[in-house]
Scaffold this active site. Structure first.
Site, mmCIF file in Angstrom:
data_model
loop_
_atom_site.group_PDB
_atom_site.id
_atom_site.type_symbol
_atom_site.label_atom_id
_atom_site.label_comp_id
_atom_site.label_asym_id
_atom_site.label_seq_id
_atom_site.Cartn_x
_atom_site.Cartn_y
_atom_site.Cartn_z
ATOM 1 N N HIS A 39 0.854 -1.435 0.075
ATOM 2 C CA HIS A 39 0.096 0.041 -0.116
ATOM 3 C C HIS A 39 0.838 1.308 0.007
ATOM 4 O O HIS A 39 2.116 1.270 0.434
ATOM 5 C CB HIS A 39 -0.990 -0.045 1.364
ATOM 6 C CG HIS A 39 -2.033 -0.902 1.084
ATOM 7 N ND1 HIS A 39 -3.259 -0.628 0.771
ATOM 8 C CD2 HIS A 39 -2.109 -2.350 1.548
ATOM 9 C CE1 HIS A 39 -4.091 -1.662 0.916
ATOM 10 N NE2 HIS A 39 -3.215 -2.643 1.381
ATOM 11 N N GLU A 87 3.094 -0.410 4.359
ATOM 12 C CA GLU A 87 2.461 0.930 4.044
ATOM 13 C C GLU A 87 3.404 1.891 3.817
ATOM 14 O O GLU A 87 4.257 2.169 4.782
ATOM 15 C CB GLU A 87 1.441 1.257 5.203
ATOM 16 C CG GLU A 87 0.804 2.494 4.755
ATOM 17 C CD GLU A 87 -0.645 2.231 4.088
ATOM 18 O OE1 GLU A 87 -0.819 3.071 3.082
ATOM 19 O OE2 GLU A 87 -1.293 1.426 4.413
#
EC number: 3.5.1.114
Length: 321
Positions: A122, A183
């Site tokens: 992500h 992330e």
């Protein structure tokens, strides 16, 4: 995990080798780093690295083609047990259908047939560096995190723990026997940055490197790590109609993981008033994340905890402990 983590660091634990890994990108179609890493791995036909079989998946192909976060609903909120077992009808949103397809392919969630490790890639618009996000702090994933953190000196590497029962875990990485999201930010939606791409690629490569060493019989020494555990979320100030009345204060903007103390500024109203934080000292993250406006989240707040974990090695054939 809390009790297990208290075991002596001198104790060595043996765990079965990990033979299957899924690397996923494009769960949010406008977060481009994972999408392009997966596409590149598919282009190079990377399906096995040493003893580890690798499955690469573009998780939300429709949203990726459209350059949107999702088509009908957030795919990364579709993997709870309730949603995965819900009946499919003509009105079922595309992402929920896709979640059940992915669960059948990579899981089923909670089963012995699930992939050994699932990594979902992500991006965030927040200034968070490189973060691994776990639902459960497993010894394998803690060792992988420590390995990445030790090897990557050019960027802060942190771990975020979401204390949610696995049945209620809503993200794709919860489908694997073990899993985590990577992330990385800041990166705008719909944009690809070379430095961010290289960070994520290095983290993926280091994970595969760790797995090779682990499966080949290397013993990794125990130790400790710090993890940020979610405490609460903070919404933007709003008027009686629900409209936002303030922006993130400039002193908080881009200061993810900097300790927030009572009295520190957090919002600046459109009328020019500074609004200050009241509460216990905590660490903000996902500060001003673009995608969280619709979720009514200005930032999350976490406490920092230290976890211990034992030395670990792969269990040999016939070994019982």
């Amino acid at each position: 995990m809390a009790n297990r983590a208290k075991k002596s660091q001198m104790e060595r634990v043996s765990v079965p080798p990990l033979s299957s890994v899924a690397i996923c990108g494009g769960t949010h179609g406008n977060e481009l780093t994972g999408l392009y890493i997966v596409r590149e791995m598919q282009k190079k036909k990377i399906e096995k690295v040493g003893s580890v079989s690798i499955t690469t998946i573009v998780t939300n192909p429709r949203a990726s083609e459209a350059g949107r976060r999702y088509i009908e609903m957030d795919l990364n909120r579709c993997f709870t047990d309730v949603l995965l077992s819900s009946p499919i009808t003509e009105s079922t949103p595309y992402e929920l259908r896709r979640a059940q397809e992915l669960n059948a392919q990579l899981g089923p969630k909670g089963s012995t047939d699930a992939v050994d490790l699932l990594i979902d890639l992500h991006n965030t618009t927040a200034n968070m560096g490189l973060c691994l996000i776990f639902y459960t702090l497993d010894w394998i994933t803690l060792h992988i995190y420590k390995y990445i953190q030790n090897k990557m000196s050019s960027v802060p590497v942190r771990v975020i723990q979401l204390e949610v029962p696995i049945s209620d875990a809503y993200a794709l990485d919860s489908v694997g026997k073990r899993g985590f999201a990577i992330e990385v930010g800041p990166q705008p939606n719909g944009v690809l940055r070379a430095d961010i791409f290289n960070m994520v690629k290095e983290a993926v490569d280091l994970t595969l490197e760790w797995l090779q060493e682990f499966n080949s019989g290397h013993t990794f020494e125990g130790g400790t790590v710090e993890a940020y555990t979610l405490v609460k979320s903070v919404d933007y100030p709003r008027d009686s109609a629900g409209k936002i009345t303030a922006a993130i204060h400039q002193d908080l903007q881009d200061n993810d993981f900097k300790l927030l103390r009572s009295g520190d500024p957090i919002f600046l109203t459109f009328a020019g008033e500074t609004l200050k934080y009241e509460g216990e000292d905590l660490y903000p993250y996902f500060v001003n994340e673009c995608a969280y406006y619709e979720k009514k989240i200005a930032f999350h707040l976490a406490m920092k905890k230290t976890y211990s974990f034992p030395s670990i090695c792969a269990k040999k054939d016939g070994e019982t402990a």
